[in-house]
Scaffold this active site. Structure first.
Site, PDB file in Angstrom:
ATOM      1  N   GLU A   1     -39.231  22.388  -8.622  1.00 20.15           N
ATOM      2  CA  GLU A   1     -38.531  21.442  -9.491  1.00 20.15           C
ATOM      3  C   GLU A   1     -39.370  20.187  -9.716  1.00 20.15           C
ATOM      4  O   GLU A   1     -39.341  19.595 -10.796  1.00 20.15           O
ATOM      5  CB  GLU A   1     -37.198  21.041  -8.860  1.00 20.15           C
ATOM      6  CG  GLU A   1     -36.207  22.173  -8.679  1.00 20.15           C
ATOM      7  CD  GLU A   1     -35.035  21.806  -7.792  1.00 20.15           C
ATOM      8  OE1 GLU A   1     -34.000  22.480  -7.903  1.00 20.15           O
ATOM      9  OE2 GLU A   1     -35.163  20.865  -6.992  1.00 20.15           O
TER      10      GLU A   1
ATOM     11  N   LYS B   1     -22.767  22.732  -9.649  1.00 24.41           N
ATOM     12  CA  LYS B   1     -22.720  22.933  -8.192  1.00 24.41           C
ATOM     13  C   LYS B   1     -24.137  22.952  -7.643  1.00 24.41           C
ATOM     14  O   LYS B   1     -25.014  23.626  -8.184  1.00 24.41           O
ATOM     15  CB  LYS B   1     -22.021  24.263  -7.895  1.00 24.41           C
ATOM     16  CG  LYS B   1     -22.211  24.833  -6.491  1.00 24.41           C
ATOM     17  CD  LYS B   1     -21.660  26.237  -6.425  1.00 24.41           C
ATOM     18  CE  LYS B   1     -21.954  26.906  -5.078  1.00 24.41           C
ATOM     19  NZ  LYS B   1     -23.397  27.212  -4.921  1.00 24.41           N
TER      20      LYS B   1
ATOM     21  N   MET C   1     -26.717  21.982  -3.732  1.00 29.26           N
ATOM     22  CA  MET C   1     -26.745  22.019  -2.272  1.00 29.26           C
ATOM     23  C   MET C   1     -27.168  20.693  -1.648  1.00 29.26           C
ATOM     24  O   MET C   1     -27.365  20.627  -0.435  1.00 29.26           O
ATOM     25  CB  MET C   1     -27.696  23.132  -1.808  1.00 29.26           C
ATOM     26  CG  MET C   1     -27.264  24.525  -2.244  1.00 29.26           C
ATOM     27  SD  MET C   1     -28.483  25.802  -1.854  1.00 29.26           S
ATOM     28  CE  MET C   1     -28.484  25.744  -0.056  1.00 29.26           C
ATOM     29  N   GLU C   2     -27.338  19.636  -2.453  1.00 26.20           N
ATOM     30  CA  GLU C   2     -27.798  18.362  -1.904  1.00 26.20           C
ATOM     31  C   GLU C   2     -27.092  17.118  -2.451  1.00 26.20           C
ATOM     32  O   GLU C   2     -27.000  16.090  -1.775  1.00 26.20           O
ATOM     33  CB  GLU C   2     -29.309  18.181  -2.180  1.00 26.20           C
ATOM     34  CG  GLU C   2     -30.229  19.146  -1.481  1.00 26.20           C
ATOM     35  CD  GLU C   2     -30.461  20.428  -2.244  1.00 26.20           C
ATOM     36  OE1 GLU C   2     -30.908  21.419  -1.643  1.00 26.20           O
ATOM     37  OE2 GLU C   2     -30.183  20.451  -3.473  1.00 26.20           O
TER      38      GLU C   2
ATOM     39  N   ASP D   1     -28.069  28.866 -13.147  1.00 26.60           N
ATOM     40  CA  ASP D   1     -27.215  30.037 -12.975  1.00 26.60           C
ATOM     41  C   ASP D   1     -25.776  29.656 -13.279  1.00 26.60           C
ATOM     42  O   ASP D   1     -25.410  28.477 -13.230  1.00 26.60           O
ATOM     43  CB  ASP D   1     -27.338  30.587 -11.547  1.00 26.60           C
ATOM     44  CG  ASP D   1     -27.052  29.540 -10.484  1.00 26.60           C
ATOM     45  OD1 ASP D   1     -25.894  29.473 -10.024  1.00 26.60           O
ATOM     46  OD2 ASP D   1     -27.969  28.784 -10.118  1.00 26.60           O
TER      47      ASP D   1
END
Length: 258
Positions: free
Chosen positions: A28, A189, A191-192, A215
């Site tokens: 990224e 959504k 994860m961080e 996704d």
């Protein structure tokens, strides 16, 4: 319904000089590092032994730093999730003293909310979906809803989509997560993000979050396959958006973004 989000304090009338970009994955960060012509900084600003990486330089008159968690020393992968992101953000604020943090990276999007692959969202609010706790008084803490720093002029100038970000430490999700994500009114959504928002709120540093969709969460497609297939496309979409955001921010005070 999710509990009401805590609001950020009014932005100070301070010129923006130093911007810290917190990014979870090297894939990224790489397009941005190249586009902004940043160089890896060998100067030891982090605690000894951590794998964290910092790229630094100037762009449009701003001092810009990109930090990533590097590579896990045991497993060799990017250290994703809330714990590495929290530690990296906390320490980076201490040593780099940014006027503004931008957390940018990939995320899943909800088709029901109109999200599509490579869409980039400016996050309006963050919350967790996997910190379930039924003890009275702890449910709201578990969700941990926080309003993002308001930047309506940036949203208008870049014509950005906006939405709520929900965060959990797993790439996939279980039925209990789905219930909470819907209660959070989530559009994307990751994860961080909510963990980074918690640290920024704790240390009173303004935070902008830009998340690109790799996704579709509410689709039958396998999340890992979709993510890998769309990672490069979305990383470059994020790069273009962040570059435009920095151009808009250059020469402005924090209050000018409201």
């Amino acid at each position: 319904m999710a509990p009401p989000a805590l609001k950020e304090s009014p932005l100070p009338d301070t010129p923006i000089s130093t911007v810290l970009l917190v990014i979870a994955l090297h894939a990224e960060a790489a397009p941005l590092v190249a586009d902004l012509r940043l160089t890896q900084d060998s100067q030891a600003v982090f605690p000894e032994g951590v794998p964290w990486v910092k790229y630094s330089g100037t762009y449009e008159g701003l001092n810009v730093h990109i930090v990533t968690p590097g590579k896990d020393g045991i497993h060799g992968c990017d250290p994703v999730g809330t714990v590495p992101a929290s530690l990296l953000t906390f320490n980076s604020i201490q040593v780099l003293k940014p006027d503004l943090i931008i957390n940018c990276g990939t995320a899943g999007g909800f088709q029901a909310k109109g999200a599509a692959i490579a869409d980039v969202y400016l996050i309006s609010e963050t919350a967790f979906h996997d910190r379930r706790n039924s003890i009275p008084g702890y449910r709201e803490y578990g969700v941990g809803a926080l309003e993002a720093t308001p930047v309506p002029k940036l949203i208008s100038a870049l014509q950005l989509k906006t939405g709520v970000l929900t965060t959990g430490d797993s790439l996939d999700h279980v039925p209990e997560d789905v219930v909470i994500m819907k209660a959070n009114d989530a559009t994307v959504k990751d994860m961080e993000g909510a963990a980074i928002a918690y640290v920024a709120h704790l240390l009173s540093v303004p935070l902008i979050m830009l998340k690109g969709v790799t996704d579709i969460v509410d689709s039958p497609a396998a999340t890992d396959e979709e993510f890998l297939a769309n990672l490069s496309l979305t990383a470059h979409a994020i790069q273009r958006t962040v570059s435009k955001a920095l151009q808009f921010i250059s020469g402005k005070k924090l209050s000018d973004l409201q």
